[in-house]
Write a protein that holds these residues in place. Structure first.
Motif, short mmCIF file in Angstrom:
data_model
loop_
_atom_site.label_atom_id
_atom_site.label_comp_id
_atom_site.label_asym_id
_atom_site.label_seq_id
_atom_site.Cartn_x
_atom_site.Cartn_y
_atom_site.Cartn_z
N CYS A 90 0.47 -1.15 -0.17
CA CYS A 90 0.14 -0.13 0.37
C CYS A 90 1.27 1.30 -0.04
O CYS A 90 0.23 2.68 -0.36
CB CYS A 90 -0.35 0.11 0.82
SG CYS A 90 -2.24 -1.35 1.34
N PHE A 91 2.08 1.56 0.37
CA PHE A 91 2.96 2.35 0.46
C PHE A 91 3.64 2.22 -0.10
O PHE A 91 4.90 2.58 -0.36
CB PHE A 91 3.30 2.75 1.81
CG PHE A 91 2.91 2.52 3.03
CD1 PHE A 91 1.69 3.12 2.77
CD2 PHE A 91 3.13 2.40 4.47
CE1 PHE A 91 0.53 3.75 4.16
CE2 PHE A 91 2.34 2.73 5.82
CZ PHE A 91 1.40 2.84 5.00
N GLY A 92 4.30 1.43 -1.29
CA GLY A 92 4.78 1.48 -2.89
C GLY A 92 5.25 0.61 -2.70
O GLY A 92 6.43 -0.23 -1.22
N GLY A 93 5.91 -0.36 -3.31
CA GLY A 93 7.63 -1.18 -4.26
C GLY A 93 6.82 -2.84 -3.74
O GLY A 93 5.37 -2.43 -3.17
N GLY A 96 9.79 9.33 -10.07
CA GLY A 96 10.46 8.30 -10.84
C GLY A 96 10.68 7.79 -11.87
O GLY A 96 11.65 7.25 -13.09
N LYS A 97 9.48 7.38 -12.17
CA LYS A 97 8.79 6.68 -12.91
C LYS A 97 8.27 7.34 -14.21
O LYS A 97 7.62 7.56 -15.31
CB LYS A 97 7.54 5.58 -12.95
CG LYS A 97 7.95 4.46 -11.59
CD LYS A 97 6.79 3.77 -11.47
CE LYS A 97 6.94 2.26 -10.41
NZ LYS A 97 5.96 2.01 -10.03
N GLY A 98 8.16 8.88 -14.01
CA GLY A 98 8.22 9.38 -15.70
C GLY A 98 6.34 10.24 -15.56
O GLY A 98 5.78 10.37 -16.41
N ASP A 148 2.10 -0.95 -13.52
CA ASP A 148 2.57 -1.41 -12.33
C ASP A 148 3.05 -1.91 -12.66
O ASP A 148 3.30 -3.14 -13.32
CB ASP A 148 1.71 -0.41 -11.21
CG ASP A 148 2.79 -0.57 -10.31
OD1 ASP A 148 2.67 0.48 -9.64
OD2 ASP A 148 4.06 -0.13 -10.71
N LEU A 149 4.42 -2.34 -12.00
CA LEU A 149 5.12 -3.36 -11.48
C LEU A 149 4.32 -4.77 -10.91
O LEU A 149 5.05 -5.96 -10.62
CB LEU A 149 6.82 -3.16 -11.19
CG LEU A 149 8.20 -1.91 -12.12
CD1 LEU A 149 8.89 -1.74 -10.68
CD2 LEU A 149 8.49 -2.94 -13.44
#
Length: 560
Positions: A144-147, A398-400, A219-220
């Motif tokens: 939820c907080f990224g990554g 960061g991902k543009g 997304d990744l």
């Protein structure tokens, strides 16, 4: 409908870190809250919901708990809590604690033991899995907080699950010992005399044991929600919690249940389900942006009416609504749904309060909402403290996907830090919050918006909230009446009727900065209708059939 004290109550949420600092360290504390009980009693609220007060390293501002039976050092001692609880009860105010048991801190003794070895007795207190391959986590879930939602622990060569920060490992509720530990801790607090729990992300405590990959969307990472939100055993676990703890006390319980539908909410909060009293849904406050949460656009009123009305109408007599505009995770209501300009801030803050407090359900006021506090005018990334905001900035720029300027605009509108700036008590140093340097900057508009100024002004937002709370206590139709949306397709006016026996209420709210036309329904046009509350200097002119910008009014009539 069965009457219950928690249905008739008004709840006031306190974010302890930002409410009142009593010792000058720049951080709010329990003694500071106790010093302000007279203020809360004057407002008229019945219940205080305290955001987490437990021992925590504060990776996520207290929602990462390292000791459930100890008070965070910055907030005081257990004696300070006992004194607060006693003083609150003496003032007729109940205390609701935040229960965070989907995860703990990585500094909790259970986790410190769990990570020591694969054979440790506490290993299965958390969710550990082998990776798919070299450097590849067990599945593709995103946090939820990224990554990634998985972190490799070098010591044992396995990954642990964290649906939030890597420093918030998820507990394994499949383990009976975990449930026993949690229930014992809850019972310990209940025996102290607390009056209930707000349960953080309680809908996530059950995971699909197969832990399959989630669908990847631009997304990744994959979406974990089909496998970890309203999971296969969540209702089994909550029924067990109710049987072993909750049913033994007269408590108020509310579950934070992201992604909940009306149908699912009935399972959590249905009167015959024996789980919780009510849930928080998020439909009206999330998912309205270009990047889900992240947007700087005003909410669409037709969508808002549709969502809130569905919850009002479809929960029926069997379950109960939680009513809120903002909380510690949401931006300031008047900035988001109203107009925080100097011209309309007060009337729009009153309008929003009217719209919410006249609905069926238990209203929640977030600290400072009763003053019409606004979002903070953030200009620099260094002004933010919130892990979610900082991670989102890093990931999206960061991902543009978003420019720096656009992301700063999104953060100004939606960052959780908007709600976490210090309470504005007066126009003195640090807004009367602290004699030291506050942990997060005070909103610069505190000289204009503060409690001292509003207490002295009978026409202030504060006193308007007092009137709303008094009306709720005097008119049972406000608590228990049925709900009917009218003017469904109007793009400016949110209007609805409440019915209870021979009584009727008409609630009119203009959500725009323009005049809006309306026609009064039958039964509310003549002398038989009484205007109970209005947010201008006089009620709307029934003959003209217009509402002024952000105007609100409530009419009461009894059918002869």
């Amino acid at each position: 409908m069965e009457r219950k004290w928690w249905k008739e109550a008004v709840v006031y949420q306190i974010y302890p870190r930002s409410f009142q600092d009593s010792n000058g360290d720049g951080i709010g504390d329990l003694n500071g809250i106790r010093e302000r009980l007279d203020y809360l009693k004057q407002l008229g609220i019945d219940v205080i919901w305290l955001s987490p007060i437990y021992q925590s390293p504060n990776d996520d501002n207290g929602y990462d708990i390292s000791d459930y039976k100890k008070v965070m050092d910055e907030f005081g001692t257990m004696k300070d809590f006992d004194d607060l609880l006693k003083a609150a009860h003496e003032n007729g105010i109940k205390i609701l604690l935040d229960l965070v048991v989907n995860h703990t801190s990585d500094e909790h003794p259970w986790f410190l033991e769990s990570r020591k070895s694969r054979e440790n007795p506490y290993r299965d207190y958390y969710i550990w899995k082998e990776g798919k391959g070299e450097g590849e986590p067990p599945n593709n879930w995103g946090s939820c907080f990224g990554g990634s939602a998985w972190k490799l622990d070098e010591q044992t060569g396995m990954y642990y699950l964290h649906l939030f920060s890597p420093r918030q490992p998820d507990l394994n509720w499949e383990n009976e010992k975990v449930r026993k530990e949690v229930f014992e801790m809850m019972d310990w607090w209940c025996r102290k005399g607390i009056d209930g729990f707000r349960m953080d992300v309680i809908s996530m405590i059950s995971k699909d044991p197969a832990l399959p990959d989630g669908e990847v969307k631009d997304d990744l990472y994959g979406d974990f929600s089909p496998y970890a939100v309203h999971g296969p055993k969540v209702h089994t676990y909550l029924k067990e919690m109710n049987q072993k703890v909750l049913s033994n006390y007269d408590l108020m319980t509310v579950g934070e249940t992201a992604g909940v539908t009306v149908e699912e909410a009935r399972k959590y909060a249905g009167a015959r389900e024996h789980e919780l009293n009510m849930v928080f849904h998020f439909e009206h406050v999330e998912g309205d942006g270009e990047l889900l949460k992240w947007t700087d656009k005003k909410p669409d009123l037709l969508r808002l009416k549709r969502i809130l009305s569905r919850w009002q109408e479809e929960l029926g007599d069997d379950a109960w609504n939680s009513l809120y505009w903002d909380n510690h995770d949401q931006p300031r209501a008047v900035s988001r749904f109203g107009d925080d300009s100097s011209r309309y801030r007060e009337v729009s803050a009153k309008m929003l309060a009217t719209c919410l407090h006249m609905m069926r359900g238990t209203p929640y006021i977030y600290q400072g909402e009763e003053l019409g506090m606004t979002n903070f005018p953030f200009t620099e990334l260094t002004q933010f403290r919130d892990i979610e905001s900082l991670n989102a900035y890093k990931e999206l720029t960061g991902k543009g996907l978003v420019s720096h300027e656009k992301m700063m605009s999104y953060l100004r509108c939606k960052s959780r830090d908007n709600a976490r700036t210090p309470m504005q008590w007066d126009n003195g140093p640090a807004a009367g919050f602290s004699k030291g340097v506050p942990w997060i900057p005070v909103n610069p508009n505190y000289s204009e918006i503060n409690a001292k100024k509003e207490l002295a002004d009978e026409n202030s937002v504060f006193h308007y909230y007092r009137k709303l709370i008094r009306l709720r206590k005097n008119y049972k139709i406000i608590v228990y009446g049925s709900y009917q949306l009218i003017m469904k397709d109007d793009i400016r006016i949110f209007a609805y009727i409440r019915n209870l026996g021979t009584e009727k209420l008409l609630v009119l709210c203009n959500f725009s900065n323009e005049e809006a036309e309306l026609s009064f329904p039958e039964g509310f046009k003549g002398e038989e209708a009484e205007c109970l509350i209005y947010n201008y200097d006089c009620p709307p002119d029934i003959r003209q059939g217009r509402l002024r910008p952000y105007e609100a009014a409530v009419y009461y009539a009894e059918i002869k």
